[in-house]
Design an enzyme around this catalytic site. Structure first.
Site, PDB file in Angstrom:
ATOM      1  N   TYR A  56       0.896  -1.235  -0.174  1.00 21.01           N
ATOM      2  CA  TYR A  56      -0.274  -0.278  -0.080  1.00 21.01           C
ATOM      3  C   TYR A  56       0.992   1.437  -0.139  1.00 21.01           C
ATOM      4  CZ  TYR A  56      -4.057  -3.229   1.650  1.00 21.01           C
ATOM      5  OH  TYR A  56      -4.945  -3.483   1.288  1.00 21.01           O
ATOM      6  N   SER A 200     -13.539  -2.900   0.825  1.00 20.97           N
ATOM      7  CA  SER A 200     -14.793  -2.911   0.103  1.00 20.97           C
ATOM      8  C   SER A 200     -16.135  -2.849   0.168  1.00 20.97           C
ATOM      9  CB  SER A 200     -14.486  -3.309  -1.225  1.00 20.97           C
ATOM     10  OG  SER A 200     -12.759  -2.650  -1.341  1.00 20.97           O
ATOM     11  N   LEU A 202     -17.988  -1.446   1.272  1.00 20.72           N
ATOM     12  CA  LEU A 202     -18.831   0.112   0.920  1.00 20.72           C
ATOM     13  C   LEU A 202     -18.604   0.212  -0.641  1.00 20.72           C
ATOM     14  CD1 LEU A 202     -17.821   2.517   3.682  1.00 20.72           C
ATOM     15  CD2 LEU A 202     -20.344   1.012   3.527  1.00 20.72           C
ATOM     16  N   GLY A 203     -18.459  -0.588  -1.202  1.00 19.86           N
ATOM     17  CA  GLY A 203     -18.171  -0.968  -2.336  1.00 19.86           C
ATOM     18  C   GLY A 203     -17.059   0.779  -2.601  1.00 19.86           C
ATOM     19  N   GLY A 205     -16.943   3.115  -2.062  1.00 20.91           N
ATOM     20  CA  GLY A 205     -17.326   4.423  -2.212  1.00 20.91           C
ATOM     21  C   GLY A 205     -18.702   4.118  -2.888  1.00 20.91           C
TER      22      GLY A 205
END
Length: 327
Positions: A56, A200, A202-203, A205
């Site tokens: 990252y 992820s 929350l997809g 965003g």
């Protein structure tokens, strides 16, 4: 915040963790002050579980997290990862020598001598998973890691690895618009007492009050190449999620909080790790662990966003190399 067990016999952690991917710049530029502000807001909210990886931002995320923990003196539960090689050509390395070398580098950046959880970020097909599990078991025995996990894997890989040494956690993408883990992964984790850590949730965003605008995404934003964010898929996905967004508003909660509550409601072994670069975005989903869904809530959410509603694949062809396919 409510607590959940990080795998059978593992430490208790906050029911919602924090994904630290965005501190490395993958969704656009960030800065140290904003990142530290987001981490402070997470801790103040009761979040004790932090997820990062060696790749990252080429170590930036681990360094940021390590500096923050050392400066604040917090005793958090930290997970990091190994296995993806980013230097061209991109590939995967699960060899014992590579795992050990990368762990030492991660520990230096995190400014510690131990991490609670160490994931195989992607499986290298050429190395049997039993061999990889053996390597991780030895790191547990040596006190370098508290336990190990697997990411983006199939049910059969989980069961094979667990037979060698218990897997503490499995991390696959899972949310209202990515339901693949329901085809065997979540059941394998529940059967074996393994924590399931949805990334992820929350997809990326999409499951929020202010949906992302692809036209405003920076050159380095990974979503620019994801089919779900491209025309005509994006417009179809926005239309579907608008109904869910309205339902959340009518219920008096944010879209993100309701989306996270749905994930948490799927099982007591679920520990989602939404990510953000800013304290303001983090506050949009705080309190999700306290939301209780009724049968009518579940039915309405299923009507609005049924399994498979999302238009387009979650990854493009290049990004799809690595996640195991099993359905």
């Amino acid at each position: 915040m409510q607590q959940r067990e990080l795998g059978r016999g593992g430490p208790l952690v906050s029911a919602i963790g924090l994904g630290c991917l965005s501190f490395g710049g993958i969704f656009g530029t960030t800065d140290r002050a904003a990142s530290l502000g987001a981490l402070d807001a997470a801790w103040e909210a009761g979040i004790t579980f932090y997820d990062t990886a060696n790749i990252y931002g080429a170590g930036v995320s681990e360094t940021m997290l390590g500096d923050w923990l050392a400066d604040r003196g917090h005793r958090a539960v930290v997970a990091t990862k190994v296995g993806i090689v980013t230097t061209p050509p991109r590939g995967f390395n699960n060899s014992a020598a590579y795992i050990r070398a990368e762990l030492e580098a991660s520990l230096r950046r995190l400014r510690t001598d131990h991490v609670a959880l160490y994931y195989i970020h992607r499986r290298q097909p050429e190395i049997e998973i039993e061999e990889v599990a053996g390597t991780m078991a030895r790191l547990v025995e040596e006190g370098k890691i508290g336990g190990y996990g697997l990411s983006e894997v199939a049910p059969y890989t989980i069961r094979r690895a667990h037979a060698v040494h218990p897997v503490r956690a499995v991390q696959n993408e899972y949310s209202l618009w990515t339901r693949l883990p329901e085809l065997g992964v979540t059941r394998a984790c529940a059967d074996l007492g393994i924590a399931f850590v949805p990334f992820s949730p929350l997809g990326r965003g999409m499951l929020s009050d202010a949906q992302p605008d692809p036209s405003l995404m920076g050159e380095g934003d990974i979503r620019r190449t994801m089919p779900r964010f491209m025309a005509p898929n994006f417009a179809a996905n926005v239309a579907a999620i608008d109904g869910f967004r309205a339902f959340a508003a009518a219920r008096g909660v944010t879209t993100a909080a309701l989306a996270l509550a749905w994930v948490l409601d799927r099982g007591a072994d679920m520990i989602p790790i939404p990510g953000t670069r800013t304290a303001s975005h983090l506050r949009e989903w705080l309190g999700a662990d306290a939301l209780v869904l009724s049968d009518s809530d579940r039915a309405e959410i299923d009507r609005l966003l049924p399994p498979g509603f999302a238009h387009g694949d979650r990854y493009d062809a290049a990004q799809n190399v690595g996640p195991e396919r099993f359905a």
